[in-house]
Design a protein around this motif. Structure first.
Motif, PDB file in Angstrom:
ATOM      1  N   SER A  87      87.172  27.639  37.551  1.00 33.96           N
ATOM      2  CA  SER A  87      86.149  26.658  37.881  1.00 33.96           C
ATOM      3  C   SER A  87      85.583  26.850  39.277  1.00 33.96           C
ATOM      4  N   LEU A  88      86.243  27.661  40.105  1.00 36.05           N
ATOM      5  CA  LEU A  88      85.733  27.966  41.435  1.00 36.05           C
ATOM      6  C   LEU A  88      84.663  29.050  41.411  1.00 36.05           C
ATOM      7  N   MET A  89      84.448  29.682  40.247  1.00 35.03           N
ATOM      8  CA  MET A  89      83.562  30.849  40.245  1.00 35.03           C
ATOM      9  C   MET A  89      82.813  31.034  38.930  1.00 35.03           C
ATOM     10  N   VAL A  90      82.267  29.943  38.402  1.00 32.40           N
ATOM     11  CA  VAL A  90      81.395  30.051  37.233  1.00 32.40           C
ATOM     12  C   VAL A  90      79.962  30.214  37.745  1.00 32.40           C
ATOM     13  N   PRO A  91      79.341  31.354  37.524  1.00 26.54           N
ATOM     14  CA  PRO A  91      78.039  31.633  38.146  1.00 26.54           C
ATOM     15  C   PRO A  91      77.007  30.547  37.873  1.00 26.54           C
ATOM     16  N   TRP A  92      76.413  30.029  38.949  1.00 25.86           N
ATOM     17  CA  TRP A  92      75.322  29.066  38.921  1.00 25.86           C
ATOM     18  C   TRP A  92      75.729  27.710  38.351  1.00 25.86           C
TER      19      TRP A  92
END
Length: 479
Positions: free
Chosen positions: A49-54
């Protein structure tokens, strides 16, 4: 329009249904946490959840845009950058979509980590040390998420349950003091259970936890809590990391400043590693920090006074791009469309830099942070800088190609010099804004801007904090 906080409520309400639909790691209901493997899957979802694009987290330009009230960042005066300009001019709309990935990502992490923290005792098949490490990381991530939320928004909902109830649709915001109290409690628990060695490069170790706690203490000493007793705690906790840097495999990286931003060095205290694929990639390296002349987007670049005041030397050369190749011709920054230099540190790519999708990491905490936290906090708490505080800041300056600070500086003068060092060392890395806020220097930093930069509107303490994303406030008027 998507409703981000309300989406969290839907997640809470739908965990068991989500299990039936076989989610891919982002949501795991409490029924799935009866095994060590289930705990690990839930934790993987929290990191995801820290790095779901956009959509959620820190892999877009959101945290950079939201820090444009500082003097190290600005944006294009025209084009399609209105949402960016709102931050630089202190007139942020609740409908500004640049805020939502941080808000949404942090609350998705909080939901996942609440699930782990509240249900791990159901695990019967796990090894105690591994289960404790998983739960310790969950405490770390929950603290990290609340830290970002309260620094940006001030009063925010404090949610410690993973279960839905109707009352959540009317949840009240909690004061920063209550949020910081929870952050401290979570980090102390994480410090107890997270091991000395990272379980993989994208996870914290005990030194990472201590470093974040030191940063939290430093912030609590300033506005809005203004608890000066926290300076001594910040210094002590940072010193624990410095004294055990060999144990934690931390140090200043000496083989080229730019290589730090490719990740995987001893400088990494806590880093989010992306994969450069559609599932997770970094989108603020590359095109986001390139001028239109090179085919870039000109989302962000340094303010002119900040660039001009930056000490000359190898670090300045590595931090900024000052010339650009356009149609085979090299032009200086004064001739690009925006008439600004750009950030070189965010164009380090594997392959072509002119891309919005890379596998570059998001470096959240560096060892240089630890050194400068210690130096500033020690001087502010003791009134006189110690030899160790001088050694800490001078180590950073020496790597930058600068001389040592003069001996015999008074505590406040030394602390201000360290603050400047933080500005240069972490230029563009969304650190300067938080420094200006905690020391109530936002107004001063926005005075006497170069005519080539955007002029801010009126600045008040209320504008130090962001408005809650409008769709969420519409669902719950208490927000």
């Amino acid at each position: 329009m998507k409703t981000y906080f309300f989406a969290l409520i839907i997640l809470l309400a739908g965990c068991s249904k989500a299990l039936e639909e076989k989610p891919r790691g982002l949501v795991v209901g409490s029924e799935g946490l009866s095994s060590q493997a289930g705990l690990e899957a839930a934790l993987t979802g929290a990191y995801g959840s820290l790095m779901v694009p956009w959509e959620s987290g820190f892999t877009t330009v959101s945290q950079i845009a939201m820090c444009m009230g500082a003097d190290d960042l600005t944006t294009h005066p025209g084009s399609n950058k209105e949402e960016f300009r709102e931050f630089d001019r202190f007139n942020v709309s609740s409908l500004n979509s640049r805020m939502t990935p941080i808000w949404r990502g942090c609350y998705k992490v909080i939901q996942s980590t609440n699930n782990i923290i509240n249900n791990y005792t159901a695990v019967k098949d796990g090894e105690e040390a591994t289960v404790h490490a998983i739960v310790g990381e969950a405490y770390f991530l929950r603290a990290l998420s609340y830290y970002w939320l309260t620094r940006y928004w001030g009063k925010v909902p404090l949610l410690l349950t993973e279960k839905y109830s109707a009352e959540l649709l009317n949840v009240q915001k909690s004061e920063p003091a209550a949020i910081y109290k929870q952050i401290e409690e979570d980090l102390k628990k994480a410090e107890e259970w997270v091991p000395n060695t990272k379980r993989n490069p994208g996870r914290p170790n005990k030194g990472s936890v201590k470093a974040l706690l030191a940063d939290v203490y430093l912030t609590e000493a300033g506005w809005p809590l203004k608890d000066a007793s926290k300076y001594a705690l910040a210094a002590a906790k940072a010193k624990e990391v410095i004294d055990a840097k060999a144990t934690y495999n931390f140090d200043l990286y000496q083989d080229g400043f730019l290589k730090i931003f490719a990740g995987g060095t001893v400088e990494d205290v806590f880093t989010i590693f992306t994969r450069g694929q559609w599932s997770t990639y970094n989108s603020f390296y590359g095109l986001s920090t390139m001028p239109e002349n090179e085919g870039g987007w000109s989302d962000f670049f340094p303010e002119l006074n900040f660039f001009h005041n930056f000490p000359e030397g190898s670090r300045k050369d590595a931090t900024f791009s000052t010339s650009f190749v356009v149609n085979g011709v090299t032009i200086p920054w004064q001739e690009v469309t925006t008439k600004h230099p750009y950030y070189k540190k965010f164009t380090i790519q594997s392959g072509n830099k002119a891309t919005y999708m890379s596998n570059n990491p998001v470096i959240m905490i560096r060892y240089a942070h630890v050194l400068l936290i210690y130096a500033e906090a020690q001087a502010r708490s003791a009134g006189t800088p110690s030899p160790e505080a001088y050694a800490a800041v001078n180590a950073v300056r020496q790597r930058a190609g600068l001389g040592n600070l003069p001996d015999g500086l008074a505590g406040p003068v030394f602390a201000d010099a360290v603050l400047n060092e933080r500005a240069w060392e972490f230029a563009g890395e969304w650190s300067r804004w938080f420094d200006l806020v905690r020391l109530e220097l936002v107004e001063a930093a926005n005075e006497d801007k170069d005519p080539g930069d955007l002029e801010p509107g009126a600045i008040t303490k209320e504008k130090y904090w962001m408005p809650v994303p409008g769709a969420d406030a519409l669902v719950n008027p208490n927000l």
